[in-house]
Design an enzyme around this catalytic site. Structure first.
Site, PDB file in Angstrom:
ATOM      1  CG  HIS A 111      53.233  53.278  24.824  1.00 25.10           C
ATOM      2  ND1 HIS A 111      53.307  52.568  25.640  1.00 25.10           N
ATOM      3  CD2 HIS A 111      52.654  52.977  23.695  1.00 25.10           C
ATOM      4  CE1 HIS A 111      53.391  51.683  25.704  1.00 25.10           C
ATOM      5  NE2 HIS A 111      52.968  51.846  23.826  1.00 25.10           N
ATOM      6  CB  VAL A 114      44.860  47.708  26.866  1.00 29.13           C
ATOM      7  CG1 VAL A 114      45.283  48.524  28.671  1.00 29.13           C
ATOM      8  CG2 VAL A 114      43.458  48.744  26.285  1.00 29.13           C
ATOM      9  NE  ARG A 115      50.617  43.602  24.754  1.00 33.15           N
ATOM     10  CZ  ARG A 115      50.913  44.556  25.749  1.00 33.15           C
ATOM     11  NH1 ARG A 115      50.614  45.422  25.744  1.00 33.15           N
ATOM     12  NH2 ARG A 115      51.860  43.884  26.490  1.00 33.15           N
ATOM     13  N   GLY A 266      52.310  42.137  10.438  1.00 34.07           N
ATOM     14  CA  GLY A 266      51.202  42.658  10.688  1.00 34.07           C
ATOM     15  C   GLY A 266      51.692  43.937   9.752  1.00 34.07           C
TER      16      GLY A 266
END
Length: 310
Positions: A111, A114-115, A266
């Site tokens: 997994h 990045v955000r 979402g």
């Protein structure tokens, strides 16, 4: 006051998705299918993204890499649990998230995420709040020490230019975050994880986030190449499906990214493409002591893989 260049954030995350899917597609021999999406302007969550999925490949049973750039009028609870003073603010979020479920049980599931977040000022005189988050972690079924050392060493090297304190700090954070409390068991052998990060200032915090994202292929693909041609049988596949159940439990019960996506309206297909295609649960099952399957339960106990491995 910090000037936030949304275009530079978007360009990096889109480019990262491109680089990862290109390389993984080369390894697998099959291309990712792209599903570009855009939310209608009257939706609770606005914005766009592109989900890339590879299913039933030669190496990967399912590999999903999602890019999203969304905005909303109110941060959901999962985004403000550590920043309650930001509750009620509008927001903008951009990032890349991936989960790869390999076919061969000797290749670990991986997994990476990045955000970036911007919480919009809602009063005159207030400034926008911003932060970065992300990391990567490895979930083997049959552990190999050299794979764990390589993965952790690559994470350490990516963070080193920003301060020697960050790898041990983020490694510990990862061990604590990817933990199934109801089973008193780690999900895998960890990696690095950080959230609500802004302490280096915008440019350097963004640079650190980029370094983590850019290190992913170096951390994971050598392991895939080393393990993908190892022979396996039904026993190993059965154990892989059983252990994948732990992955599902964590993602649905604890994962902040999953909760944020679903709570904010979402796109469910994109959020849940991290789920493994084949998974099993058994009632109170334990592997035989000393069996190959029992080794994972020792490996997932938190450990300093870099210093403690001969």
């Amino acid at each position: 006051m910090t000037t936030i260049n949304i275009s530079s954030l978007r360009d990096f995350f889109l480019g990262l998705q491109d680089r990862i899917t290109s390389r993984i597609g080369e390894i697998d021999g099959n291309a990712f299918i792209e599903d570009a999406w855009k939310k209608p302007e009257d939706a609770m969550l606005k914005g766009d993204g592109r989900s890339r999925i590879l299913e039933e490949g030669e190496v990967f049973e399912r590999a999903g890499v999602g890019f999203s750039h969304v905005r909303g009028d109110r941060l959901p609870p999962s985004a403000t649990q550590n920043r309650p003073e930001l509750a009620g603010r509008g927001f903008e979020a951009i990032g890349v998230s991936l989960v790869f479920h390999p076919r061969n049980p000797y290749i670990p599931t991986v997994h990476m995420n990045v955000r970036s977040f911007v919480a919009k000022a809602n009063k005159a005189g207030d400034a926008d709040a911003w932060w970065f988050g992300g990391g990567m972690d490895l979930t083997p079924y049959y552990p190999f020490e050299e794979d764990a050392v390589h993965f952790h060493s690559t994470c350490q090297q990516a963070l080193a230019p920003f301060g020697a304190q960050y790898y041990p700090k983020f490694k510990k954070w990862c061990d604590e975050y990817f933990y199934l409390k109801h089973r008193e068991e780690a999900r895998g052998i960890g990696g690095v994880f950080f959230d609500d990060f802004s302490e280096l200032g915008f440019e350097q915090s963004f640079a650190m986030t980029q370094a983590v994202g850019n290190a992913f292929l170096d951390a994971y693909t050598p392991i895939v190449q080393k393990r993908k041609d190892m022979s396996f049988g039904e026993r190993e596949r059965d154990f892989q499906a059983y252990r994948r159940g732990r992955y599902v439990e964590f993602n649905l019960v604890f994962d902040r990214g999953t909760h944020f996506g679903l709570q904010s309206g979402g796109r469910a297909e994109s959020i849940l493409m991290s789920m493994p295609p084949i998974v099993k649960w058994r009632y109170d099952w334990q592997p035989q002591p000393g069996s190959p399957e029992s080794k994972i339960y020792e490996a997932i106990k938190p450990r300093d893989w870099i210093s403690d491995t001969p």
